[in-house]
Design an enzyme around this catalytic site. Structure first.
Site, PDB file in Angstrom:
ATOM      1  N   ASN A   1      -5.977   9.280   6.987  1.00  0.00           N
ATOM      2  CA  ASN A   1      -7.244   8.578   6.767  1.00  0.00           C
ATOM      3  C   ASN A   1      -6.986   7.094   6.558  1.00  0.00           C
ATOM      4  OD1 ASN A   1      -9.921   8.068   6.344  1.00  0.00           O
ATOM      5  ND2 ASN A   1     -10.022   8.996   4.309  1.00  0.00           N
TER       6      ASN A   1
ATOM      7  N   ASP B   1       0.936   2.676   3.813  1.00  0.00           N
ATOM      8  CA  ASP B   1       0.041   3.712   3.289  1.00  0.00           C
ATOM      9  C   ASP B   1       0.824   5.005   3.069  1.00  0.00           C
ATOM     10  OD1 ASP B   1      -2.169   5.031   2.327  1.00  0.00           O
ATOM     11  OD2 ASP B   1      -3.156   5.262   4.267  1.00  0.00           O
TER      12      ASP B   1
ATOM     13  N   ASP C   1      -8.838   2.796  -3.591  1.00  0.00           N
ATOM     14  CA  ASP C   1      -8.262   3.373  -2.379  1.00  0.00           C
ATOM     15  C   ASP C   1      -8.338   4.897  -2.416  1.00  0.00           C
ATOM     16  OD1 ASP C   1      -6.849   3.011   0.165  1.00  0.00           O
ATOM     17  OD2 ASP C   1      -5.320   4.197  -0.845  1.00  0.00           O
TER      18      ASP C   1
ATOM     19  N   HIS D   1       0.828  -1.209   0.000  1.00  0.00           N
ATOM     20  CA  HIS D   1       0.000   0.000   0.000  1.00  0.00           C
ATOM     21  C   HIS D   1       0.863   1.261   0.000  1.00  0.00           C
ATOM     22  CE1 HIS D   1      -3.996   1.859   1.578  1.00  0.00           C
ATOM     23  NE2 HIS D   1      -3.301   2.761   0.886  1.00  0.00           N
TER      24      HIS D   1
ATOM     25  N   HIS E   1     -10.552   0.278   0.604  1.00  0.00           N
ATOM     26  CA  HIS E   1     -10.546   1.410   1.523  1.00  0.00           C
ATOM     27  C   HIS E   1     -11.981   1.517   2.021  1.00  0.00           C
ATOM     28  CE1 HIS E   1      -9.612   5.777   2.596  1.00  0.00           C
ATOM     29  NE2 HIS E   1     -10.940   5.727   2.683  1.00  0.00           N
TER      30      HIS E   1
ATOM     31  N   PHE F   1      -5.609  14.486   3.737  1.00  0.00           N
ATOM     32  CA  PHE F   1      -5.247  13.337   4.556  1.00  0.00           C
ATOM     33  C   PHE F   1      -3.944  12.724   4.039  1.00  0.00           C
ATOM     34  CE2 PHE F   1      -9.918  13.399   5.027  1.00  0.00           C
ATOM     35  CZ  PHE F   1     -10.052  13.270   6.400  1.00  0.00           C
ATOM     36  N   GLY F   2      -3.088  12.212   4.944  1.00  0.00           N
ATOM     37  CA  GLY F   2      -1.945  11.423   4.492  1.00  0.00           C
ATOM     38  C   GLY F   2      -0.681  11.629   5.289  1.00  0.00           C
TER      39      GLY F   2
ATOM     40  N   ARG G   1       1.773   8.775  -6.782  1.00  0.00           N
ATOM     41  CA  ARG G   1       1.270  10.079  -7.225  1.00  0.00           C
ATOM     42  C   ARG G   1       1.483  10.418  -8.699  1.00  0.00           C
ATOM     43  NH1 ARG G   1      -2.023  10.441  -2.979  1.00  0.00           N
ATOM     44  NH2 ARG G   1      -1.082  11.232  -1.053  1.00  0.00           N
TER      45      ARG G   1
ATOM     46  N   HIS H   1      -5.518  -0.574   5.721  1.00  0.00           N
ATOM     47  CA  HIS H   1      -5.276   0.226   6.926  1.00  0.00           C
ATOM     48  C   HIS H   1      -6.379   0.156   7.994  1.00  0.00           C
ATOM     49  CE1 HIS H   1      -7.755   2.803   4.424  1.00  0.00           C
ATOM     50  NE2 HIS H   1      -6.746   3.281   3.733  1.00  0.00           N
TER      51      HIS H   1
END
Length: 426
Positions: free
Chosen positions: A278, A305, A152, A60, A179, A323-324, A64, A232
């Site tokens: 998240n 993640d 996801d 995971h 997800h 989120f991240g 990008r 996750h």
């Protein structure tokens, strides 16, 4: 090309360490032993009595590219993975354009082929544009090389869509990776609903937002027979329903991320985007349930993640930040320091959860130190303590609250198919 990695230590099945050398040839592990002095090698590397493991496997990550190359690129993301000891990563499809056709999927695979320094398996989406109700061409995407199917970043909101997707994935012998997030239960939440969200006056995310959709999907997975993998996991309720489903014979596997094993919402000191992820950081009971879930086999593996973002967009409040959290370069160090050094996990268990099991549950021929298997190898320094330094990251993203934390277990070298792709001394 014949390569020798000498003077290293490997972990045996009884969690003991033994000194050995590894002989690598033609991209595979050709020998594991203590004396190859009679042989001639093209290159030799001294592991200096440090830990040798199979290359870590992360099912995971977010690389990008295409679409968000200011956050990360396939080249930089794969270098970050190598710096963290990972030799195989599986990349999510929330890209722009979304690789929801064979043509767009092939475009991503071409970048991977050109730029990746580790093995990158690419996920394909479950539905067109991730948020539609229209299923993708699973058979065509599988033929193009899709690793598995996932939306996801967003949960599949309609049970009927998920049922049809699972049914087709089962027919194509592919995993469906979820997800889980019921958006009707979000209520604008940005962090775990509890005392800290109240203290910071921020809208909270219910635990049921995650666990209720997992429960729905587990019934559908039982109906369709699909391999259903939960991303996750973060709540005690999620662990409970997954445990029950496994006991009932449902083909379900699950992952947990290092930040959910180490941090809870009470650790959040301020309203800052580096703490926004998240699923969100949950409560102490949730964290304990995740740890117990790993230990009893309810949760199968640890996945990062890894989700890089630009500095400016994360350097703001929860309400404005995406989120991240990044994780490729810190995962092993954090898990080793916080769980092996403290005696909660054994080193053997950690290698199992971060290399062996993720490969095993998805049928990948990596993740073990076995003669004849790919020479994907990591070497870690378990003795020297250092502080996590985001200025040394290979990733373009530095969005992590772990910066400055003292850790052991830095990666010294990473080999992919017998080729050195990361060396700390360089």
């Amino acid at each position: 090309m014949k390569t020798l990695i000498k003077n290293g230590k490997i972990v045996t099945k009884d969690n003991q360490t033994t000194t050995c050398d590894l002989w690598l040839e033609d991209s595979i592990i050709a020998g594991i032993g203590k004396d190859f002095s009679s042989m001639t090698f093209d290159q030799e590397y001294d592991a200096k009595n440090q830990l040798i493991t199979p290359g870590l496997v992360d099912v995971h990550v977010h690389l990008r590219e295409p679409g968000f190359t200011y956050k990360e690129t396939i080249k930089d993301g794969s270098k970050a993975a190598a710096r963290g000891g990972y030799t195989t990563v599986c990349a999510m499809p929330n890209l722009n354009p979304v690789p929801d056709t064979v043509e767009k999927f092939n475009d991503v695979m071409a970048i991977i082929e050109k730029d990746a320094v580790v093995k990158v398996h690419q996920y394909a989406p479950i539905t067109e544009e991730l948020r539609s109700e229209v299923l993708t061409d699973q058979k065509g995407l599988k033929t193009a090389g899709a690793f598995a199917f996932t939306n996801d970043g967003v949960g599949v909101q309609t049970a009927g869509t998920m049922y049809l997707a699972m049914k087709e994935a089962a027919e194509n012998n592919m995993a469906l990776v979820a997800h889980t997030e019921d958006e009707s239960l979000l209520f604008g939440g940005v962090m775990h609903k509890g005392k800290i969200s109240e203290k910071l006056d921020l809208p909270g995310i219910l635990s049921a937002t995650e666990s209720s959709q997992i429960a729905r999907d587990l019934i559908l997975a039982e109906e369709t027979g699909v391999h259903y993998h939960v991303c996750h996991v973060s709540t005690k309720e999620s662990v409970r329903v997954i445990r029950d489903a496994k006991k009932a014979g449902v083909h379900v596997t699950a992952e947990v991320s290092p930040h959910h094993l180490i941090l809870i919402d009470e650790n959040i000191p301020e309203d800052h985007g580096y703490w926004k992820m998240n699923p969100p950081l949950r409560g102490s009971e949730d964290r304990e349930a995740l740890i117990e879930g790993l230990l009893d086999g309810t949760i199968d593996c640890i996945a990062t993640d890894h989700a890089p973002h630009g500095f400016e967009e994360k350097n703001q409040s929860f309400l404005k930040s995406p989120f991240g959290i990044v994780g490729s370069e810190t995962a092993f160090q954090l898990i080793y320091t916080h769980f092996v050094e403290t005696g909660r996990f054994t080193l053997e268990q950690v290698i199992d959860w971060m290399a062996v099991k993720p490969a095993e549950i998805f049928g990948m021929t990596v993740g073990t130190l076995t003669i004849g298997q790919p020479a994907d190898i990591a070497v870690f320094d378990l003795n020297h303590e250092e502080k996590i330094d985001d200025k040394k990251f290979a990733s373009l993203g530095v969005n992590t609250p772990f910066t400055g934390w003292p850790v052991k277990g830095a990666t010294l070298m990473t080999f992919v198919d017998g080729q050195l792709v990361y060396n700390k001394e360089d």
